[in-house]
Write an enzyme that holds these catalytic residues in place. Structure first.
Site, mmCIF file in Angstrom:
data_model
loop_
_atom_site.group_PDB
_atom_site.id
_atom_site.type_symbol
_atom_site.label_atom_id
_atom_site.label_comp_id
_atom_site.label_asym_id
_atom_site.label_seq_id
_atom_site.Cartn_x
_atom_site.Cartn_y
_atom_site.Cartn_z
ATOM 1 N N LYS A 1 -25.401 26.049 -19.504
ATOM 2 C CA LYS A 1 -25.410 24.587 -19.613
ATOM 3 C C LYS A 1 -25.451 24.154 -21.083
ATOM 4 O O LYS A 1 -24.789 23.187 -21.473
ATOM 5 C CB LYS A 1 -26.609 24.027 -18.840
ATOM 6 C CG LYS A 1 -26.488 24.267 -17.325
ATOM 7 C CD LYS A 1 -27.791 24.013 -16.603
ATOM 8 C CE LYS A 1 -27.655 24.201 -15.106
ATOM 9 N NZ LYS A 1 -28.943 24.220 -14.409
ATOM 10 N N GLU B 1 -19.284 16.902 -14.294
ATOM 11 C CA GLU B 1 -20.576 16.286 -14.617
ATOM 12 C C GLU B 1 -21.766 17.033 -13.995
ATOM 13 O O GLU B 1 -22.811 17.218 -14.624
ATOM 14 C CB GLU B 1 -20.579 14.830 -14.118
ATOM 15 C CG GLU B 1 -21.834 14.049 -14.428
ATOM 16 C CD GLU B 1 -22.070 13.907 -15.929
ATOM 17 O OE1 GLU B 1 -21.343 13.145 -16.559
ATOM 18 O OE2 GLU B 1 -22.981 14.572 -16.462
ATOM 19 N N LYS C 1 -21.199 25.485 -13.425
ATOM 20 C CA LYS C 1 -21.451 25.702 -14.873
ATOM 21 C C LYS C 1 -21.095 27.113 -15.297
ATOM 22 O O LYS C 1 -20.696 27.342 -16.440
ATOM 23 C CB LYS C 1 -22.914 25.424 -15.236
ATOM 24 C CG LYS C 1 -23.940 26.330 -14.556
ATOM 25 C CD LYS C 1 -24.636 25.629 -13.451
ATOM 26 C CE LYS C 1 -25.374 26.535 -12.520
ATOM 27 N NZ LYS C 1 -26.184 25.851 -11.560
ATOM 28 N N VAL D 1 -24.725 21.506 -2.103
ATOM 29 C CA VAL D 1 -24.056 20.391 -2.785
ATOM 30 C C VAL D 1 -22.932 19.808 -1.925
ATOM 31 O O VAL D 1 -22.790 18.586 -1.805
ATOM 32 C CB VAL D 1 -23.522 20.830 -4.173
ATOM 33 C CG1 VAL D 1 -22.904 19.650 -4.904
ATOM 34 C CG2 VAL D 1 -24.631 21.457 -5.016
ATOM 35 N N VAL E 1 -24.122 20.350 -15.419
ATOM 36 C CA VAL E 1 -25.303 20.348 -16.302
ATOM 37 C C VAL E 1 -26.277 19.276 -15.839
ATOM 38 O O VAL E 1 -25.910 18.107 -15.698
ATOM 39 C CB VAL E 1 -24.910 20.066 -17.775
ATOM 40 C CG1 VAL E 1 -26.160 20.086 -18.655
ATOM 41 C CG2 VAL E 1 -23.894 21.082 -18.269
HETATM 42 P P1 NAP Z 1 -24.362 27.155 -1.638
HETATM 43 O O1 NAP Z 1 -25.408 26.365 -0.950
HETATM 44 O O2 NAP Z 1 -24.523 28.632 -1.712
HETATM 45 O O3 NAP Z 1 -22.965 26.799 -0.967
HETATM 46 C C1 NAP Z 1 -21.779 27.494 -1.251
HETATM 47 C C2 NAP Z 1 -20.729 27.086 -0.227
HETATM 48 O O4 NAP Z 1 -19.486 27.697 -0.564
HETATM 49 C C3 NAP Z 1 -21.041 27.509 1.207
HETATM 50 O O5 NAP Z 1 -20.648 26.503 2.091
HETATM 51 C C4 NAP Z 1 -20.213 28.779 1.409
HETATM 52 O O6 NAP Z 1 -19.783 28.941 2.755
HETATM 53 C C5 NAP Z 1 -19.012 28.480 0.536
HETATM 54 N N1 NAP Z 1 -18.428 29.689 -0.046
HETATM 55 C C6 NAP Z 1 -18.960 30.474 -1.005
HETATM 56 N N2 NAP Z 1 -18.131 31.478 -1.316
HETATM 57 C C7 NAP Z 1 -17.049 31.321 -0.520
HETATM 58 C C8 NAP Z 1 -15.831 32.046 -0.360
HETATM 59 N N3 NAP Z 1 -15.570 33.140 -1.085
HETATM 60 N N4 NAP Z 1 -14.936 31.595 0.531
HETATM 61 C C9 NAP Z 1 -15.179 30.499 1.265
HETATM 62 N N5 NAP Z 1 -16.312 29.750 1.154
HETATM 63 C C10 NAP Z 1 -17.236 30.169 0.265
HETATM 64 O O7 NAP Z 1 -24.185 26.653 -3.153
HETATM 65 P P2 NAP Z 1 -24.660 25.269 -3.786
HETATM 66 O O8 NAP Z 1 -26.104 25.341 -4.107
HETATM 67 O O9 NAP Z 1 -24.171 24.144 -2.979
HETATM 68 O O10 NAP Z 1 -23.908 25.322 -5.213
HETATM 69 C C11 NAP Z 1 -22.530 25.087 -5.305
HETATM 70 C C12 NAP Z 1 -22.132 24.971 -6.774
HETATM 71 O O11 NAP Z 1 -22.827 23.872 -7.359
HETATM 72 C C13 NAP Z 1 -22.481 26.191 -7.639
HETATM 73 O O12 NAP Z 1 -21.490 26.341 -8.615
HETATM 74 C C14 NAP Z 1 -23.807 25.781 -8.276
HETATM 75 O O13 NAP Z 1 -24.063 26.461 -9.477
HETATM 76 C C15 NAP Z 1 -23.551 24.312 -8.492
HETATM 77 N N6 NAP Z 1 -24.768 23.507 -8.596
HETATM 78 C C16 NAP Z 1 -25.710 23.585 -7.612
HETATM 79 C C17 NAP Z 1 -26.852 22.802 -7.709
HETATM 80 C C18 NAP Z 1 -27.918 22.856 -6.654
HETATM 81 O O14 NAP Z 1 -28.907 22.138 -6.787
HETATM 82 N N7 NAP Z 1 -27.770 23.626 -5.587
HETATM 83 C C19 NAP Z 1 -27.020 21.937 -8.802
HETATM 84 C C20 NAP Z 1 -26.008 21.853 -9.775
HETATM 85 C C21 NAP Z 1 -24.883 22.645 -9.658
HETATM 86 P P3 NAP Z 1 -20.838 29.157 3.982
HETATM 87 O O15 NAP Z 1 -21.590 27.877 4.099
HETATM 88 O O16 NAP Z 1 -19.974 29.420 5.158
HETATM 89 O O17 NAP Z 1 -21.684 30.320 3.555
HETATM 90 N N1 HSE Z 2 -30.617 26.916 -10.473
HETATM 91 C C1 HSE Z 2 -30.334 25.696 -11.145
HETATM 92 C C2 HSE Z 2 -31.643 25.108 -11.629
HETATM 93 C C3 HSE Z 2 -29.632 24.735 -10.215
HETATM 94 O O1 HSE Z 2 -32.710 25.594 -11.233
HETATM 95 O O2 HSE Z 2 -31.631 24.183 -12.434
HETATM 96 C C4 HSE Z 2 -29.015 23.573 -10.930
HETATM 97 O O3 HSE Z 2 -28.000 23.970 -11.795
#
Ligand code: NAP
Ligand code: HSE
Length: 428
Positions: A205, A129, A105, A14, A132
């Protein structure tokens, strides 16, 4: 002109999308808010990791306090995920008067009231936003678009991973484990996919949506959760044969201010718009007393859709800064929470039984339903090619779930019932 400075916590799926949109859409963003928006510092865990975007190493830090303690930073965008230390970073940012945008979430479902109270105390904004249904602006819709209505029911396909798995099982006959691996490789699943497949992600959510829709503080433990790990190919085949699609639905209902929120695999009638929501797509169906039926559809996960919602929140915060109304736009839940009892929760069920294939069995089965006042919509008996038992497929009318539990407990004791193969909620 003085730019609005943003500290970004996280540069994963993200976070990368957020940088792309903020930097790629500068002109459009400037046109809407009248100030440049600049991502000043970015927190990551591993400084040396290769990134999918060009970002100057000087903008990266592995110390969150470089952002939280920086008086120049106006807004903290949290896209690192998890509960701790994330919650601490958010609370400390608010303490220092910074506004917060988050996609988290897990955090909002568990600690939303504490975070929102701190924001209110400090006159800061918290927008969430993207927490969810990724790219669907459903939170804004409930808070603003439907502020005039009384929401009676919210039904959501709010987990992309499980919808992807169920769609592939239904359309291609694919095996559960294989499709789960695909969803993980495509970046849809959580780091630990248990929270996706066991329904917890959807429950978080739904707690957020129910809180906003019904104006009562619905906590995660108020959501009755069942995931899809027990759904098999046979269930999906039978659902299709009867005119349903199997979906992991979150269902939040309100009747005379009594609320119930569940997440469970549900057989959705093919005539219902939610039945046509496939793959990683999400949809939220909202029924309002005045508006009637509405539905919102779009990508529920992934880099750019999720980042779209995060940056829209960023724009909202900047507009509030310009208007001087930060911390005043969010409405706190104002209704007492009253949860429905099992006696008050009523819906249709599908039941598949394996029974002895002999005279009088069907009569015994239907007598149990009659004893506990569960009315039947349809009963079909068919021979089973695999063994000498017969299969009985029953669809009930909407009835109390307390009574339904008594029926199932009775079947456990009945000699002619060899096994209760499946029980699913039916909608539409
Ligand atoms: P991700 O790809 O795992 O990225 C997490 C990022 O945070 C990475 O850059 C990581 O660093 C950094 N990080 C994690 N823990 C850390 C710590 N303790 N100290 C410093 N940096 C830290 O996660 P994501 O998929 O982008 O999701 C991020 C958030 O958005 C989550 O809350 C998720 O539930 C929410 N979300 C995600 C999606 C989706 O489609 N992916 C959709 C809706 C909501 P490194 O890069 O160095 O490892
Ligand atoms: N793991 C979640 C999903 C990412 O599959 O919908 C978005 O919140």
């Amino acid at each position: 002109m003085k730019p609005i400075k943003v500290g970004l916590l996280g540069l994963g799926t993200v976070g990368t999308g957020v940088v792309r949109i903020v930097e790629g859409h500068q002109d459009d963003l400037f046109g809407q808010v009248g100030s440049p928006i600049r991502i000043e510092k970015v927190l990551v865990k591993e400084l040396e990791k290769a990134r999918g975007i060009a970002i100057h190493p000087e903008r990266l830090t592995d110390n969150a306090w470089d952002i939280v303690n920086d008086p120049e930073i106006d807004i903290v965008v949290e896209v690192m995920g998890g509960i701790e230390p994330t919650k601490q970073y958010i609370l400390e940012s608010l303490e220092r008067g910074k506004h917060v945008v988050t996609a988290n979430k897990d955090l909002m479902a568990l600690h939303g009231p504490e975070i929102l109270a701190k924001a209110r105390e400090k006159g800061c904004d918290v927008y969430y936003e993207a927490s969810v249904a990724g790219g669907i602006p459903i939170i804004r819709t409930l808070m603003e678009g439907f502020s005039s209505d009384r929401i009676k029911k919210i039904m959501g396909i709010v987990n992309g991973t499980t919808n992807y798995i169920l769609t592939k099982m239904s359309q291609e006959g694919a095996a559960y484990d294989e499709v789960l691996k695909e969803a993980q490789a495509l970046g849809y699943a959580e780091a630990d996919p248990t929270s996706d497949v066991e329904g917890l992600d959807a429950a978080r959510k739904m707690a957020i949506l129910a809180t906003l829709g019904f104006h009562a503080n619905i906590a995660l433990e108020d959501v009755d959760v069942r995931g899809i790990s027990q759904v098999n190919k046979e269930d999906i085949t039978y659902a299709k044969r009867l005119g349903y699609e199997m979906k992991l639905l979150g269902i939040a209902e309100r009747q005379d201010d009594q609320i119930s929120v569940v997440v469970q695999p549900t057989m959705v009638s093919k005539s219902h718009p939610l039945a046509a929501v496939n793959g990683v797509y999400n949809a939220v169906y909202v029924y309002g007393e005045a508006v009637g039926e509405t539905m919102f559809y779009g990508p529920g996960a992934g880099e750019m859709p999720t980042a779209t919602s995060v940056v829209a929140d960023l724009v909202a915060v900047v507009k509030n800064i310009k208007l001087g109304v930060n911390g005043q736009t969010a409405l706190m839940p104002f209704k007492e929470k009253k949860l429905k009892t099992e006696e008050q929760i009523a819906y249709k069920n599908y039941i598949l039984l394996h029974v002895e294939d002999k005279a009088g069995v069907l009569a015994q089965i239907t007598q149990v339903f009659a004893k506990f006042e569960v009315s039947l919509e349809s009963v079909v008996q068919q021979p089973n090619a695999q063994n000498p038992d017969a299969e009985i497929i029953i669809v009930t009318h909407a009835g109390s779930q307390a009574n339904m539990k008594k029926v199932l407990a009775h079947f456990e004791q009945l000699d002619v019932v060899k096994s209760i193969k499946s029980v699913y909620r039916v909608e539409g």
